[in-house]
Design a protein around this motif. Structure first.
Motif, PDB file in Angstrom:
ATOM      1  N   MET A  85      12.100  -6.104  -8.992  1.00 17.19           N
ATOM      2  CA  MET A  85      12.998  -6.349  -7.737  1.00 17.19           C
ATOM      3  C   MET A  85      12.272  -7.204  -6.635  1.00 17.19           C
ATOM      4  N   LYS A  86      12.631  -7.908  -6.077  1.00 11.74           N
ATOM      5  CA  LYS A  86      12.357  -8.622  -4.985  1.00 11.74           C
ATOM      6  C   LYS A  86      11.751  -7.932  -3.882  1.00 11.74           C
ATOM      7  N   LEU A  87      10.546  -8.415  -3.112  1.00  9.63           N
ATOM      8  CA  LEU A  87      10.100  -7.833  -2.098  1.00  9.63           C
ATOM      9  C   LEU A  87      10.323  -8.284  -0.634  1.00  9.63           C
ATOM     10  N   PHE A  88      10.630  -7.421   0.207  1.00 11.49           N
ATOM     11  CA  PHE A  88      10.921  -8.078   1.586  1.00 11.49           C
ATOM     12  C   PHE A  88      10.058  -7.413   2.363  1.00 11.49           C
ATOM     13  N   GLY A  89       9.673  -8.139   3.576  1.00 12.42           N
ATOM     14  CA  GLY A  89       8.648  -7.605   4.614  1.00 12.42           C
ATOM     15  C   GLY A  89       9.410  -7.187   5.739  1.00 12.42           C
ATOM     16  N   ALA A  90       8.787  -6.315   6.585  1.00 12.33           N
ATOM     17  CA  ALA A  90       9.228  -5.810   7.739  1.00 12.33           C
ATOM     18  C   ALA A  90       8.026  -5.696   8.894  1.00 12.33           C
ATOM     19  N   VAL A  91       8.464  -6.086   9.950  1.00  7.40           N
ATOM     20  CA  VAL A  91       7.611  -5.863  11.176  1.00  7.40           C
ATOM     21  C   VAL A  91       8.072  -5.188  12.394  1.00  7.40           C
ATOM     22  N   GLU A  92       7.765  -3.815  12.573  1.00  5.04           N
ATOM     23  CA  GLU A  92       8.079  -3.160  13.461  1.00  5.04           C
ATOM     24  C   GLU A  92       7.307  -3.117  14.714  1.00  5.04           C
ATOM     25  N   ALA A  93       7.498  -3.986  15.834  1.00  7.74           N
ATOM     26  CA  ALA A  93       6.569  -4.355  16.858  1.00  7.74           C
ATOM     27  C   ALA A  93       6.859  -3.156  17.833  1.00  7.74           C
ATOM     28  N   GLY A  94       5.943  -2.304  18.078  1.00  9.95           N
ATOM     29  CA  GLY A  94       6.197  -1.289  19.033  1.00  9.95           C
ATOM     30  C   GLY A  94       5.094  -1.244  20.197  1.00  9.95           C
ATOM     31  N   GLY A  95       5.623  -0.602  21.255  1.00  3.49           N
ATOM     32  CA  GLY A  95       4.545  -0.791  22.484  1.00  3.49           C
ATOM     33  C   GLY A  95       3.230  -0.121  21.998  1.00  3.49           C
ATOM     34  N   THR A  96       2.887   0.680  21.341  1.00  2.00           N
ATOM     35  CA  THR A  96       1.844   1.401  20.823  1.00  2.00           C
ATOM     36  C   THR A  96       1.108   0.770  19.267  1.00  2.00           C
ATOM     37  N   LYS A  97       2.193   0.605  18.630  1.00  2.00           N
ATOM     38  CA  LYS A  97       1.646   0.165  17.046  1.00  2.00           C
ATOM     39  C   LYS A  97       2.613  -0.738  16.561  1.00  2.00           C
ATOM     40  N   PHE A  98       2.053  -1.730  15.794  1.00  2.43           N
ATOM     41  CA  PHE A  98       3.155  -2.539  15.117  1.00  2.43           C
ATOM     42  C   PHE A  98       2.780  -1.981  13.455  1.00  2.43           C
ATOM     43  N   VAL A  99       3.851  -1.894  12.903  1.00  2.00           N
ATOM     44  CA  VAL A  99       3.934  -1.325  11.483  1.00  2.00           C
ATOM     45  C   VAL A  99       4.414  -2.446  10.588  1.00  2.00           C
ATOM     46  N   CYS A 100       3.620  -2.867   9.800  1.00  3.68           N
ATOM     47  CA  CYS A 100       4.065  -3.930   8.746  1.00  3.68           C
ATOM     48  C   CYS A 100       4.359  -3.182   7.400  1.00  3.68           C
ATOM     49  N   ALA A 101       5.418  -3.746   6.685  1.00  4.60           N
ATOM     50  CA  ALA A 101       5.885  -3.113   5.412  1.00  4.60           C
ATOM     51  C   ALA A 101       6.184  -4.134   4.465  1.00  4.60           C
ATOM     52  N   ALA A 102       6.062  -3.914   3.324  1.00  7.99           N
ATOM     53  CA  ALA A 102       6.856  -4.667   2.338  1.00  7.99           C
ATOM     54  C   ALA A 102       7.381  -3.612   1.234  1.00  7.99           C
ATOM     55  N   GLY A 103       8.787  -3.916   0.911  1.00  3.79           N
ATOM     56  CA  GLY A 103       9.545  -2.928   0.208  1.00  3.79           C
ATOM     57  C   GLY A 103      10.932  -3.705  -0.542  1.00  3.79           C
ATOM     58  N   THR A 104      11.567  -2.832  -1.136  1.00  2.00           N
ATOM     59  CA  THR A 104      12.760  -3.403  -1.529  1.00  2.00           C
ATOM     60  C   THR A 104      13.948  -3.016  -0.648  1.00  2.00           C
ATOM     61  N   GLU A 105      15.105  -3.879  -1.167  1.00  2.64           N
ATOM     62  CA  GLU A 105      16.579  -3.279  -0.475  1.00  2.64           C
ATOM     63  C   GLU A 105      17.001  -2.093  -0.767  1.00  2.64           C
ATOM     64  N   THR A 106      16.307  -1.626  -1.891  1.00  4.35           N
ATOM     65  CA  THR A 106      17.073  -0.217  -2.175  1.00  4.35           C
ATOM     66  C   THR A 106      16.260   0.950  -1.384  1.00  4.35           C
ATOM     67  N   LYS A 146       3.118 -10.795  -0.724  1.00  8.17           N
ATOM     68  CA  LYS A 146       4.078 -11.846  -0.646  1.00  8.17           C
ATOM     69  C   LYS A 146       5.466 -11.425  -0.678  1.00  8.17           C
ATOM     70  N   VAL A 147       6.022 -11.817   0.268  1.00  4.68           N
ATOM     71  CA  VAL A 147       7.432 -11.406   0.401  1.00  4.68           C
ATOM     72  C   VAL A 147       8.294 -12.587   0.356  1.00  4.68           C
ATOM     73  N   GLU A 148       9.786 -12.353   0.220  1.00  3.54           N
ATOM     74  CA  GLU A 148      10.522 -13.294   0.154  1.00  3.54           C
ATOM     75  C   GLU A 148      11.217 -13.794   1.633  1.00  3.54           C
ATOM     76  N   ALA A 149      11.155 -12.920   2.423  1.00 11.64           N
ATOM     77  CA  ALA A 149      11.706 -13.057   3.888  1.00 11.64           C
ATOM     78  C   ALA A 149      11.166 -11.838   4.637  1.00 11.64           C
ATOM     79  N   ILE A 150      11.010 -12.032   5.962  1.00 15.68           N
ATOM     80  CA  ILE A 150      10.550 -10.909   6.982  1.00 15.68           C
ATOM     81  C   ILE A 150      11.481 -10.666   7.764  1.00 15.68           C
ATOM     82  N   GLY A 151      11.959  -9.282   8.212  1.00 22.40           N
ATOM     83  CA  GLY A 151      12.733  -8.867   9.254  1.00 22.40           C
ATOM     84  C   GLY A 151      11.793  -8.040  10.348  1.00 22.40           C
ATOM     85  N   ILE A 152      12.120  -8.611  11.433  1.00 23.45           N
ATOM     86  CA  ILE A 152      11.108  -8.409  12.726  1.00 23.45           C
ATOM     87  C   ILE A 152      12.086  -7.541  13.678  1.00 23.45           C
TER      88      ILE A 152
END
Ligand code: ADP
Ligand code: ZN
Length: 296
Positions: free
Chosen positions: A1-22, A51-57
């Motif tokens: 299954m395809k891997l997608f990326g996420a960046v949750e940019a917060g005031g105290t921390k940035f969380v980066c993740a890779a996962g599936t749309e499920t 490596k991810v197909e796209a990133i959602g920030i």
């Protein structure tokens, strides 16, 4: 299954993740938010490795979410000086030529909750965080709510609690909702860490009084099908009963939907995805922009 990326940019921390749309999170790291010079190389290193197909920030704000604007993707008038006018989206685009989505931290959390969390299956929900600041994101008819820019629901004005003389601490508005009810306001008003105030009922009555007013306004204006309460302050679960009681009084029978009038415990809820609401929404946003890019 395809891997997608996420960046949750917060005031105290940035969380980066890779996962599936499920909703399966394969990798997840947390990086302290210091300066762009220190924080961003770690974010970039994460996506060089995974490596991810796209990133959602999803970023703290205010940010420029207008994709016709020359400063699209920038953090704008933040009080965090090191990040003011920082081109967050472009910093990643320079490194990776893959599709990217860009929105607020709370909007992507709302997306995560609407698709895979507490509002799963609904085409509308509101996600509010009460933490270092107050912000809310909304899904309306399945889409992330956006107009001129993203909503700034934390800065609405509220009626004063009769026993509250605290001046408020929003640098822009003084006693707006965030100025009166975010974590730092609670701590300045009472001179103690919020977590140490658990047993002081007056603290949470005042807190509930303000949050309830905000929820009333959000309900009247947006009519969300579910309201999700996140953020550190909401770890004080007893605030919920104060919110519900005050909200009932304020609405005074005007909104006669059973969700609100008789089933409020299922209407105003904690995040179904816990701490992963934001990154899950980021992954979903990434999969959306990826699908758009291949359909072009
Ligand atoms: P951020 O908003 O930076 O993402 P949080 O949502 O954790 O982070 O919010 C941090 C704020 O929440 C702190 O200012 C603190 O006042 C408050 N807070 C954190 N944990 C608790 C808790 N268990 N009880 C009450 N308040 C808390
Ligand atoms: Zn304000």
């Amino acid at each position: 299954m395809k891997l997608f990326g996420a960046v949750e940019a917060g005031g105290t921390k940035f969380v980066c993740a890779a996962g599936t749309e499920t909703g399966e999170i394969k990798e997840r790291i947390s990086i302290p938010t210091t300066t762009p010079e220190e924080t961003m190389p770690e974010v970039i290193a994460f996506f060089k490795k995974h490596k991810v197909e796209a990133i959602g920030i999803g970023s703290f704000g205010p940010i420029d979410v207008d994709n016709n604007s020359p400063t699209y993707g920038n953090i704008t008038t933040t009080p965090k000086v090191a990040w003011r006018d920082y081109p967050l989206l472009n910093a990643l685009k320079k490194e990776f030529s893959i599709p990217m989505g860009f929105n607020t931290d709370v909007n992507i959390a709302a997306l995560g909750e609407a698709v895979l969390g507490a509002a799963k299956g609904l085409d509308s929900c509101l996600y509010i965080t009460v933490g270092t600041g107050i912000g809310a994101g909304a899904i309306v008819q399945g889409e992330l709510l956006q107009g001129l820019t993203h909503p700034e629901m934390g800065h609405i004005l509220v009626r004063r609690h009769p026993e509250d003389n605290y001046k408020g601490r929003c640098p822009y508005h003084g006693d707006c909702l965030e100025g009166l009810a975010a974590g730092p306001a609670i701590e300045e008003r009472w001179g103690k860490k919020a977590i140490e105030l658990s047993d002081n009922d007056k603290v949470w009555e005042i807190e509930g009084y303000y949050i309830a007013q905000a929820l009333m306004q959000y309900i009247l204006i947006l009519s969300p099908k579910k309201i999700i309460l996140g953020g550190g302050v909401m770890n004080q679960e007893h605030v919920l009963s104060h919110i519900n009681r005050n909200l009932k009084e304020l609405l005074n029978g005007y909104i006669e939907f059973p969700q609100v009038s008789s089933d409020i415990d299922n209407y105003i809820v904690r995040p179904g995805l816990g701490d992963n609401a934001g990154i899950t929404g980021g992954i979903l946003l990434a999969s959306r922009v990826w699908k758009e890019s291949i359909n072009k």
